[in-house]
Scaffold this motif. Structure first.
Motif, PDB file in Angstrom:
ATOM      1  N   MET A 120       0.706  -1.156   0.005  1.00  0.00           N
ATOM      2  CA  MET A 120      -0.143   0.139  -0.135  1.00  0.00           C
ATOM      3  C   MET A 120       0.730   1.222   0.039  1.00  0.00           C
ATOM      4  O   MET A 120       0.436   2.239  -0.654  1.00  0.00           O
ATOM      5  CB  MET A 120      -1.088   0.046   1.351  1.00  0.00           C
ATOM      6  CG  MET A 120      -1.950  -1.116   1.063  1.00  0.00           C
ATOM      7  SD  MET A 120      -3.371  -0.780   0.092  1.00  0.00           S
ATOM      8  CE  MET A 120      -4.253  -2.711   0.406  1.00  0.00           C
ATOM      9  N   CYS A 121       2.068   1.318   0.723  1.00  0.00           N
ATOM     10  CA  CYS A 121       2.992   2.286   0.713  1.00  0.00           C
ATOM     11  C   CYS A 121       3.521   2.678  -0.851  1.00  0.00           C
ATOM     12  O   CYS A 121       3.618   3.920  -1.063  1.00  0.00           O
ATOM     13  CB  CYS A 121       3.935   2.241   1.734  1.00  0.00           C
ATOM     14  SG  CYS A 121       3.406   2.060   3.359  1.00  0.00           S
ATOM     15  N   ASN A 122       3.898   1.702  -1.411  1.00  0.00           N
ATOM     16  CA  ASN A 122       4.104   1.854  -2.986  1.00  0.00           C
ATOM     17  C   ASN A 122       3.279   2.530  -3.709  1.00  0.00           C
ATOM     18  O   ASN A 122       3.348   3.341  -4.513  1.00  0.00           O
ATOM     19  CB  ASN A 122       4.691   0.586  -3.396  1.00  0.00           C
ATOM     20  CG  ASN A 122       5.728   0.795  -4.611  1.00  0.00           C
ATOM     21  OD1 ASN A 122       5.969   1.964  -4.948  1.00  0.00           O
ATOM     22  ND2 ASN A 122       5.935  -0.313  -5.479  1.00  0.00           N
ATOM     23  N   ALA A 123       1.767   2.005  -3.445  1.00  0.00           N
ATOM     24  CA  ALA A 123       0.633   2.447  -3.937  1.00  0.00           C
ATOM     25  C   ALA A 123       0.299   3.974  -3.798  1.00  0.00           C
ATOM     26  O   ALA A 123       0.281   4.717  -4.679  1.00  0.00           O
ATOM     27  CB  ALA A 123      -0.483   1.828  -3.720  1.00  0.00           C
ATOM     28  N   LEU A 124       0.690   4.348  -2.358  1.00  0.00           N
ATOM     29  CA  LEU A 124       0.484   5.838  -1.917  1.00  0.00           C
ATOM     30  C   LEU A 124       1.556   6.775  -2.528  1.00  0.00           C
ATOM     31  O   LEU A 124       1.476   7.712  -2.962  1.00  0.00           O
ATOM     32  CB  LEU A 124       0.610   5.725  -0.675  1.00  0.00           C
ATOM     33  CG  LEU A 124       0.658   7.131  -0.027  1.00  0.00           C
ATOM     34  CD1 LEU A 124      -0.782   7.931  -0.054  1.00  0.00           C
ATOM     35  CD2 LEU A 124       0.721   7.021   1.768  1.00  0.00           C
ATOM     36  N   LYS A 125       2.798   6.054  -2.556  1.00  0.00           N
ATOM     37  CA  LYS A 125       3.973   6.912  -3.391  1.00  0.00           C
ATOM     38  C   LYS A 125       3.680   7.305  -4.731  1.00  0.00           C
ATOM     39  O   LYS A 125       3.809   8.396  -5.154  1.00  0.00           O
ATOM     40  CB  LYS A 125       5.196   5.797  -3.297  1.00  0.00           C
ATOM     41  CG  LYS A 125       6.477   6.503  -3.930  1.00  0.00           C
ATOM     42  CD  LYS A 125       7.516   5.842  -3.376  1.00  0.00           C
ATOM     43  CE  LYS A 125       8.630   5.738  -4.487  1.00  0.00           C
ATOM     44  NZ  LYS A 125       9.911   4.810  -4.260  1.00  0.00           N
ATOM     45  N   HIS A 126       3.062   6.053  -5.409  1.00  0.00           N
ATOM     46  CA  HIS A 126       2.658   6.369  -6.661  1.00  0.00           C
ATOM     47  C   HIS A 126       1.457   7.572  -6.992  1.00  0.00           C
ATOM     48  O   HIS A 126       1.661   8.408  -7.841  1.00  0.00           O
ATOM     49  CB  HIS A 126       2.141   5.253  -7.357  1.00  0.00           C
ATOM     50  CG  HIS A 126       1.906   5.294  -8.955  1.00  0.00           C
ATOM     51  ND1 HIS A 126       2.434   5.570  -9.859  1.00  0.00           N
ATOM     52  CD2 HIS A 126       0.410   5.288  -9.159  1.00  0.00           C
ATOM     53  CE1 HIS A 126       1.764   5.684 -10.978  1.00  0.00           C
ATOM     54  NE2 HIS A 126       0.570   5.640 -10.852  1.00  0.00           N
ATOM     55  N   LEU A 127       0.383   7.544  -6.124  1.00  0.00           N
ATOM     56  CA  LEU A 127      -0.607   8.369  -5.984  1.00  0.00           C
ATOM     57  C   LEU A 127       0.061   9.839  -5.711  1.00  0.00           C
ATOM     58  O   LEU A 127      -0.365  10.659  -6.374  1.00  0.00           O
ATOM     59  CB  LEU A 127      -1.538   8.075  -4.856  1.00  0.00           C
ATOM     60  CG  LEU A 127      -2.902   8.896  -4.590  1.00  0.00           C
ATOM     61  CD1 LEU A 127      -3.619   8.524  -5.706  1.00  0.00           C
ATOM     62  CD2 LEU A 127      -3.540   8.358  -3.380  1.00  0.00           C
ATOM     63  N   ARG A 128       0.931  10.064  -4.880  1.00  0.00           N
ATOM     64  CA  ARG A 128       1.657  11.240  -4.715  1.00  0.00           C
ATOM     65  C   ARG A 128       2.471  11.711  -5.629  1.00  0.00           C
ATOM     66  O   ARG A 128       2.323  12.779  -6.158  1.00  0.00           O
ATOM     67  CB  ARG A 128       2.471  11.092  -3.251  1.00  0.00           C
ATOM     68  CG  ARG A 128       1.569  11.166  -2.008  1.00  0.00           C
ATOM     69  CD  ARG A 128       2.089  10.906  -0.897  1.00  0.00           C
ATOM     70  NE  ARG A 128       1.886  11.168   0.508  1.00  0.00           N
ATOM     71  CZ  ARG A 128       1.965  10.279   1.710  1.00  0.00           C
ATOM     72  NH1 ARG A 128       3.105   9.945   1.383  1.00  0.00           N
ATOM     73  NH2 ARG A 128       1.172  10.402   2.727  1.00  0.00           N
ATOM     74  N   ALA A 129       3.232  10.858  -6.580  1.00  0.00           N
ATOM     75  CA  ALA A 129       3.801  11.210  -7.446  1.00  0.00           C
ATOM     76  C   ALA A 129       3.331  11.892  -8.613  1.00  0.00           C
ATOM     77  O   ALA A 129       3.454  12.913  -9.349  1.00  0.00           O
ATOM     78  CB  ALA A 129       4.819  10.103  -7.914  1.00  0.00           C
ATOM     79  N   LYS A 130       1.915  11.181  -8.823  1.00  0.00           N
ATOM     80  CA  LYS A 130       1.159  11.643  -9.950  1.00  0.00           C
ATOM     81  C   LYS A 130       0.472  12.936  -9.657  1.00  0.00           C
ATOM     82  O   LYS A 130      -0.135  13.766 -10.218  1.00  0.00           O
ATOM     83  CB  LYS A 130       0.040  10.505 -10.239  1.00  0.00           C
ATOM     84  CG  LYS A 130       0.656   9.424 -10.894  1.00  0.00           C
ATOM     85  CD  LYS A 130       1.398   9.739 -12.192  1.00  0.00           C
ATOM     86  CE  LYS A 130       1.477   8.521 -12.892  1.00  0.00           C
ATOM     87  NZ  LYS A 130       2.042   8.840 -14.607  1.00  0.00           N
ATOM     88  N   GLY A 131       0.278  13.267  -8.034  1.00  0.00           N
ATOM     89  CA  GLY A 131      -0.282  14.360  -7.738  1.00  0.00           C
ATOM     90  C   GLY A 131      -1.754  14.389  -8.042  1.00  0.00           C
ATOM     91  O   GLY A 131      -2.585  15.554  -8.119  1.00  0.00           O
ATOM     92  N   TRP A 132      -2.373  13.221  -7.878  1.00  0.00           N
ATOM     93  CA  TRP A 132      -3.706  12.886  -7.941  1.00  0.00           C
ATOM     94  C   TRP A 132      -4.234  13.374  -6.537  1.00  0.00           C
ATOM     95  O   TRP A 132      -3.896  12.972  -5.457  1.00  0.00           O
ATOM     96  CB  TRP A 132      -4.262  11.518  -8.169  1.00  0.00           C
ATOM     97  CG  TRP A 132      -3.799  11.332  -9.612  1.00  0.00           C
ATOM     98  CD1 TRP A 132      -3.850  12.116 -10.646  1.00  0.00           C
ATOM     99  CD2 TRP A 132      -3.482   9.851 -10.016  1.00  0.00           C
ATOM    100  NE1 TRP A 132      -3.252  11.309 -11.810  1.00  0.00           N
ATOM    101  CE2 TRP A 132      -3.273  10.195 -11.454  1.00  0.00           C
ATOM    102  CE3 TRP A 132      -3.322   8.766  -9.559  1.00  0.00           C
ATOM    103  CZ2 TRP A 132      -2.910   9.125 -12.095  1.00  0.00           C
ATOM    104  CZ3 TRP A 132      -3.010   7.659 -10.019  1.00  0.00           C
ATOM    105  CH2 TRP A 132      -2.842   7.793 -11.605  1.00  0.00           C
ATOM    106  N   GLN A 133      -5.025  14.308  -6.436  1.00  0.00           N
ATOM    107  CA  GLN A 133      -5.716  14.733  -5.190  1.00  0.00           C
ATOM    108  C   GLN A 133      -4.990  15.236  -4.205  1.00  0.00           C
ATOM    109  O   GLN A 133      -4.571  14.976  -3.055  1.00  0.00           O
ATOM    110  CB  GLN A 133      -6.923  13.799  -4.710  1.00  0.00           C
ATOM    111  CG  GLN A 133      -7.800  13.421  -5.857  1.00  0.00           C
ATOM    112  CD  GLN A 133      -8.839  12.282  -5.061  1.00  0.00           C
ATOM    113  OE1 GLN A 133      -8.775  11.716  -4.175  1.00  0.00           O
ATOM    114  NE2 GLN A 133      -9.756  11.788  -6.093  1.00  0.00           N
TER     115      GLN A 133
END
Length: 190
Positions: free
Chosen positions: A177-190
């Protein structure tokens, strides 16, 4: 329903199924005797062969009677043993329902992965099961109508498989989940 009741019902069904088979073995013996009587007018050599095979088959069917008793005895022994064995594992399991996504994550994930999971859900839907953003639905804003209004556990395990296949798993066999969160932050979504 407790474990012992289930075992007793299973054993009762086995006994019932076994006793239903009794009548089907007995007519075979009668038909052998009828065949022997029907062929009595033939030559004595042929009659002796039919008598021999008929007698052998009739004895085989008569020989099943003690084996039925042995099987019934064996079933009774198995029932007795299974009822006397303490079922600590079956009795100690929890049947209390899971009421929230946070509770499910707390049970299924390590603390680190749980905090990353909760951060993702907060960013995506603010913990709203019915959240919709265009064609994205549910807690995790999955791009499928399958998630629309589904219970917490269904959405959680859908996301479990999604993250496991896309972002990998940790050393504890849980989705990263932390890798998924890292990807979410890198994309700048929300």
């Amino acid at each position: 329903m407790n474990h012992m009741t289930l075992i007793a019902r299973f054993a009762a069904r086995l006994c019932a199924r076994f006793t239903v088979l009794f009548p089907y073995t007995l007519p075979a013996q009668d038909s052998i005797q009828q065949t022997t009587n029907r062929n009595a007018g033939l030559t004595s050599t042929f009659t002796n062969v039919v008598d021999t095979s008929g007698t052998l088959q009739a004895r085989a069917h008569q020989g099943l009677t003690p084996s039925r008793q042995r099987v019934a005895r064996g079933v009774a022994i198995v029932i007795g043993i299974s009822l006397s064995i303490p079922m600590a594992d079956a009795d100690s399991g929890s049947i209390s329902p899971i009421y929230s996504l946070k509770q499910l994550a707390d049970i299924q994930l390590t603390e680190k992965q749980e905090s990353c999971h909760n951060a993702i859900v907060y960013r995506e839907s603010r913990f709203d099961r019915y959240a919709v953003n265009g064609s994205h639905h549910g807690y995790y804003q999955g791009r499928t109508t399958y998630l629309k209004g589904k219970p917490d556990d269904v959405q959680f395990y859908w996301y479990w498989t999604y993250v496991s296949s896309r972002y990998g798993i940790t050393e504890y066999d849980e989705p990263d989940m932390c890798n998924a969160l890292k990807h979410l932050r890198a994309k700048g979504w929300q």
